[in-house]
Scaffold this motif. Structure first.
Motif, PDB file in Angstrom:
ATOM      1  N   LEU A   1     -14.543 -21.546 -30.861  1.00 30.32           N
ATOM      2  CA  LEU A   1     -14.771 -20.987 -32.183  1.00 30.32           C
ATOM      3  C   LEU A   1     -15.055 -19.493 -32.106  1.00 30.32           C
ATOM      4  O   LEU A   1     -15.959 -19.055 -31.397  1.00 30.32           O
ATOM      5  CB  LEU A   1     -15.946 -21.701 -32.864  1.00 30.32           C
ATOM      6  CG  LEU A   1     -16.249 -21.266 -34.291  1.00 30.32           C
ATOM      7  CD1 LEU A   1     -15.074 -21.600 -35.215  1.00 30.32           C
ATOM      8  CD2 LEU A   1     -17.520 -21.946 -34.784  1.00 30.32           C
ATOM      9  N   PHE A   2     -14.258 -18.721 -32.838  1.00 29.63           N
ATOM     10  CA  PHE A   2     -14.437 -17.287 -33.000  1.00 29.63           C
ATOM     11  C   PHE A   2     -14.615 -17.024 -34.492  1.00 29.63           C
ATOM     12  O   PHE A   2     -13.857 -17.560 -35.299  1.00 29.63           O
ATOM     13  CB  PHE A   2     -13.207 -16.513 -32.500  1.00 29.63           C
ATOM     14  CG  PHE A   2     -13.001 -16.579 -31.019  1.00 29.63           C
ATOM     15  CD1 PHE A   2     -13.421 -15.544 -30.201  1.00 29.63           C
ATOM     16  CD2 PHE A   2     -12.379 -17.673 -30.435  1.00 29.63           C
ATOM     17  CE1 PHE A   2     -13.217 -15.605 -28.826  1.00 29.63           C
ATOM     18  CE2 PHE A   2     -12.176 -17.740 -29.071  1.00 29.63           C
ATOM     19  CZ  PHE A   2     -12.599 -16.699 -28.260  1.00 29.63           C
ATOM     20  N   VAL A   3     -15.598 -16.227 -34.870  1.00 31.69           N
ATOM     21  CA  VAL A   3     -15.864 -15.946 -36.279  1.00 31.69           C
ATOM     22  C   VAL A   3     -16.059 -14.444 -36.485  1.00 31.69           C
ATOM     23  O   VAL A   3     -16.306 -13.698 -35.543  1.00 31.69           O
ATOM     24  CB  VAL A   3     -17.112 -16.704 -36.788  1.00 31.69           C
ATOM     25  CG1 VAL A   3     -16.924 -18.204 -36.684  1.00 31.69           C
ATOM     26  CG2 VAL A   3     -18.354 -16.281 -36.039  1.00 31.69           C
ATOM     27  N   ARG A   4     -15.939 -14.031 -37.752  1.00 29.67           N
ATOM     28  CA  ARG A   4     -16.294 -12.671 -38.120  1.00 29.67           C
ATOM     29  C   ARG A   4     -16.854 -12.683 -39.536  1.00 29.67           C
ATOM     30  O   ARG A   4     -16.564 -13.582 -40.318  1.00 29.67           O
ATOM     31  CB  ARG A   4     -15.118 -11.710 -37.989  1.00 29.67           C
ATOM     32  CG  ARG A   4     -13.923 -12.041 -38.842  1.00 29.67           C
ATOM     33  CD  ARG A   4     -12.813 -11.059 -38.561  1.00 29.67           C
ATOM     34  NE  ARG A   4     -11.622 -11.412 -39.321  1.00 29.67           N
ATOM     35  CZ  ARG A   4     -10.466 -10.820 -39.212  1.00 29.67           C
ATOM     36  NH1 ARG A   4     -10.331  -9.825 -38.364  1.00 29.67           N
ATOM     37  NH2 ARG A   4      -9.435 -11.195 -39.924  1.00 29.67           N
ATOM     38  N   ARG A   5     -17.681 -11.705 -39.848  1.00 30.21           N
ATOM     39  CA  ARG A   5     -18.352 -11.649 -41.143  1.00 30.21           C
ATOM     40  C   ARG A   5     -17.372 -11.334 -42.270  1.00 30.21           C
ATOM     41  O   ARG A   5     -17.473 -11.845 -43.356  1.00 30.21           O
ATOM     42  CB  ARG A   5     -19.453 -10.603 -41.134  1.00 30.21           C
ATOM     43  CG  ARG A   5     -20.630 -10.984 -40.280  1.00 30.21           C
ATOM     44  CD  ARG A   5     -21.701  -9.896 -40.349  1.00 30.21           C
ATOM     45  NE  ARG A   5     -22.788 -10.226 -39.470  1.00 30.21           N
ATOM     46  CZ  ARG A   5     -22.922  -9.751 -38.245  1.00 30.21           C
ATOM     47  NH1 ARG A   5     -22.041  -8.910 -37.761  1.00 30.21           N
ATOM     48  NH2 ARG A   5     -23.938 -10.105 -37.495  1.00 30.21           N
ATOM     49  N   ALA A   6     -16.437 -10.435 -42.002  1.00 28.67           N
ATOM     50  CA  ALA A   6     -15.474  -9.997 -43.009  1.00 28.67           C
ATOM     51  C   ALA A   6     -14.215  -9.518 -42.305  1.00 28.67           C
ATOM     52  O   ALA A   6     -14.227  -9.276 -41.093  1.00 28.67           O
ATOM     53  CB  ALA A   6     -16.072  -8.873 -43.851  1.00 28.67           C
ATOM     54  N   THR A   7     -13.143  -9.377 -43.050  1.00 27.68           N
ATOM     55  CA  THR A   7     -11.890  -8.892 -42.474  1.00 27.68           C
ATOM     56  C   THR A   7     -12.028  -7.436 -42.051  1.00 27.68           C
ATOM     57  O   THR A   7     -11.573  -7.050 -40.982  1.00 27.68           O
ATOM     58  CB  THR A   7     -10.747  -9.030 -43.490  1.00 27.68           C
ATOM     59  OG1 THR A   7     -10.685 -10.389 -43.907  1.00 27.68           O
ATOM     60  CG2 THR A   7      -9.425  -8.652 -42.882  1.00 27.68           C
ATOM     61  N   ASP A   8     -12.663  -6.630 -42.901  1.00 21.58           N
ATOM     62  CA  ASP A   8     -12.802  -5.194 -42.629  1.00 21.58           C
ATOM     63  C   ASP A   8     -14.257  -4.764 -42.721  1.00 21.58           C
ATOM     64  O   ASP A   8     -15.046  -5.358 -43.443  1.00 21.58           O
ATOM     65  CB  ASP A   8     -12.001  -4.375 -43.649  1.00 21.58           C
ATOM     66  CG  ASP A   8     -10.516  -4.674 -43.600  1.00 21.58           C
ATOM     67  OD1 ASP A   8      -9.966  -4.678 -42.494  1.00 21.58           O
ATOM     68  OD2 ASP A   8      -9.926  -4.894 -44.667  1.00 21.58           O
ATOM     69  N   ASP A   9     -14.592  -3.699 -41.984  1.00 17.81           N
ATOM     70  CA  ASP A   9     -15.900  -3.065 -42.127  1.00 17.81           C
ATOM     71  C   ASP A   9     -15.663  -1.558 -42.264  1.00 17.81           C
ATOM     72  O   ASP A   9     -14.533  -1.115 -42.446  1.00 17.81           O
ATOM     73  CB  ASP A   9     -16.836  -3.415 -40.966  1.00 17.81           C
ATOM     74  CG  ASP A   9     -16.372  -2.907 -39.606  1.00 17.81           C
ATOM     75  OD1 ASP A   9     -15.441  -2.069 -39.550  1.00 17.81           O
ATOM     76  OD2 ASP A   9     -16.945  -3.331 -38.591  1.00 17.81           O
ATOM     77  N   ALA A  10     -16.695  -0.773 -42.177  1.00 17.33           N
ATOM     78  CA  ALA A  10     -16.577   0.671 -42.367  1.00 17.33           C
ATOM     79  C   ALA A  10     -15.682   1.347 -41.329  1.00 17.33           C
ATOM     80  O   ALA A  10     -15.209   2.462 -41.550  1.00 17.33           O
ATOM     81  CB  ALA A  10     -17.966   1.302 -42.350  1.00 17.33           C
ATOM     82  N   HIS A  11     -15.424   0.683 -40.221  1.00 10.46           N
ATOM     83  CA  HIS A  11     -14.645   1.286 -39.133  1.00 10.46           C
ATOM     84  C   HIS A  11     -13.258   0.666 -38.992  1.00 10.46           C
ATOM     85  O   HIS A  11     -12.564   0.932 -38.017  1.00 10.46           O
ATOM     86  CB  HIS A  11     -15.411   1.152 -37.816  1.00 10.46           C
ATOM     87  CG  HIS A  11     -16.787   1.729 -37.894  1.00 10.46           C
ATOM     88  ND1 HIS A  11     -17.033   3.081 -37.937  1.00 10.46           N
ATOM     89  CD2 HIS A  11     -17.993   1.133 -37.982  1.00 10.46           C
ATOM     90  CE1 HIS A  11     -18.325   3.284 -38.033  1.00 10.46           C
ATOM     91  NE2 HIS A  11     -18.944   2.119 -38.057  1.00 10.46           N
ATOM     92  N   GLY A  12     -12.850  -0.186 -39.920  1.00  9.33           N
ATOM     93  CA  GLY A  12     -11.536  -0.836 -39.842  1.00  9.33           C
ATOM     94  C   GLY A  12     -11.692  -2.338 -39.734  1.00  9.33           C
ATOM     95  O   GLY A  12     -12.588  -2.926 -40.333  1.00  9.33           O
ATOM     96  N   THR A  13     -10.831  -2.956 -38.954  1.00  8.78           N
ATOM     97  CA  THR A  13     -10.871  -4.402 -38.792  1.00  8.78           C
ATOM     98  C   THR A  13     -12.092  -4.813 -37.986  1.00  8.78           C
ATOM     99  O   THR A  13     -12.339  -4.289 -36.903  1.00  8.78           O
ATOM    100  CB  THR A  13      -9.593  -4.892 -38.075  1.00  8.78           C
ATOM    101  OG1 THR A  13      -8.468  -4.485 -38.840  1.00  8.78           O
ATOM    102  CG2 THR A  13      -9.585  -6.397 -37.928  1.00  8.78           C
ATOM    103  N   GLU A  14     -12.871  -5.741 -38.531  1.00  6.94           N
ATOM    104  CA  GLU A  14     -14.067  -6.209 -37.833  1.00  6.94           C
ATOM    105  C   GLU A  14     -13.671  -7.138 -36.693  1.00  6.94           C
ATOM    106  O   GLU A  14     -12.813  -7.998 -36.858  1.00  6.94           O
ATOM    107  CB  GLU A  14     -14.996  -6.933 -38.805  1.00  6.94           C
ATOM    108  CG  GLU A  14     -16.291  -7.350 -38.153  1.00  6.94           C
ATOM    109  CD  GLU A  14     -17.328  -7.837 -39.139  1.00  6.94           C
ATOM    110  OE1 GLU A  14     -17.934  -8.872 -38.857  1.00  6.94           O
ATOM    111  OE2 GLU A  14     -17.528  -7.188 -40.167  1.00  6.94           O
TER     112      GLU A  14
END
Length: 75
Positions: A21-34
Motif C-alpha cells: 500500500l502506497f498513499v498520498r494526501r493529495a495529487t498536488d502540493d505547493a511544490h508539484g506532484t505530492e
C-alpha cells in the motif's frame, strides 16, 4: 474483478500474493506532484463493486500516527 488489478486484489484477499500500500494526501502540493508514502503490506478483507472497486483491509504494521487524521477523512 476479472482482469488486471482486480484479479490481483481478489487473489491477495484469498492469500495468493502480497499487496503493498502506497498513499498520498493529495495529487498536488505547493511544490508539484505530492510523493507517495509506503505503508507496507496490505491484506484485503472486503471487496465491493466492480468499476470502481472499493477495497478495505488490514496493514501488516501500524500506520504512522500522523496519517490517522488523513485516513479518517477518507471515510
Amino acid at each position: 474483478p476479472d482482469r488486471g488489478d482486480g484479479v490481483r486484489i481478489t487473489q491477495a484477499k484469498a492469500g495468493i500474493g502480497t499487496m503493498w500500500l502506497f498513499v498520498r494526501r493529495a495529487t498536488d502540493d505547493a511544490h508539484g506532484t505530492e510523493p507517495y508514502v509506503f505503508m507496507g503490506a496490505f491484506k484485503p478483507t472486503s471487496i465491493e463493486g466492480e468499476r470502481p472497486m472499493s477495497v478495505t483491509g488490514d496493514l501488516a504494521n501500524a500506520m504512522p500516527a500522523e496519517w490517522f487524521e488523513v485516513a479518517s477523512r477518507a471515510w
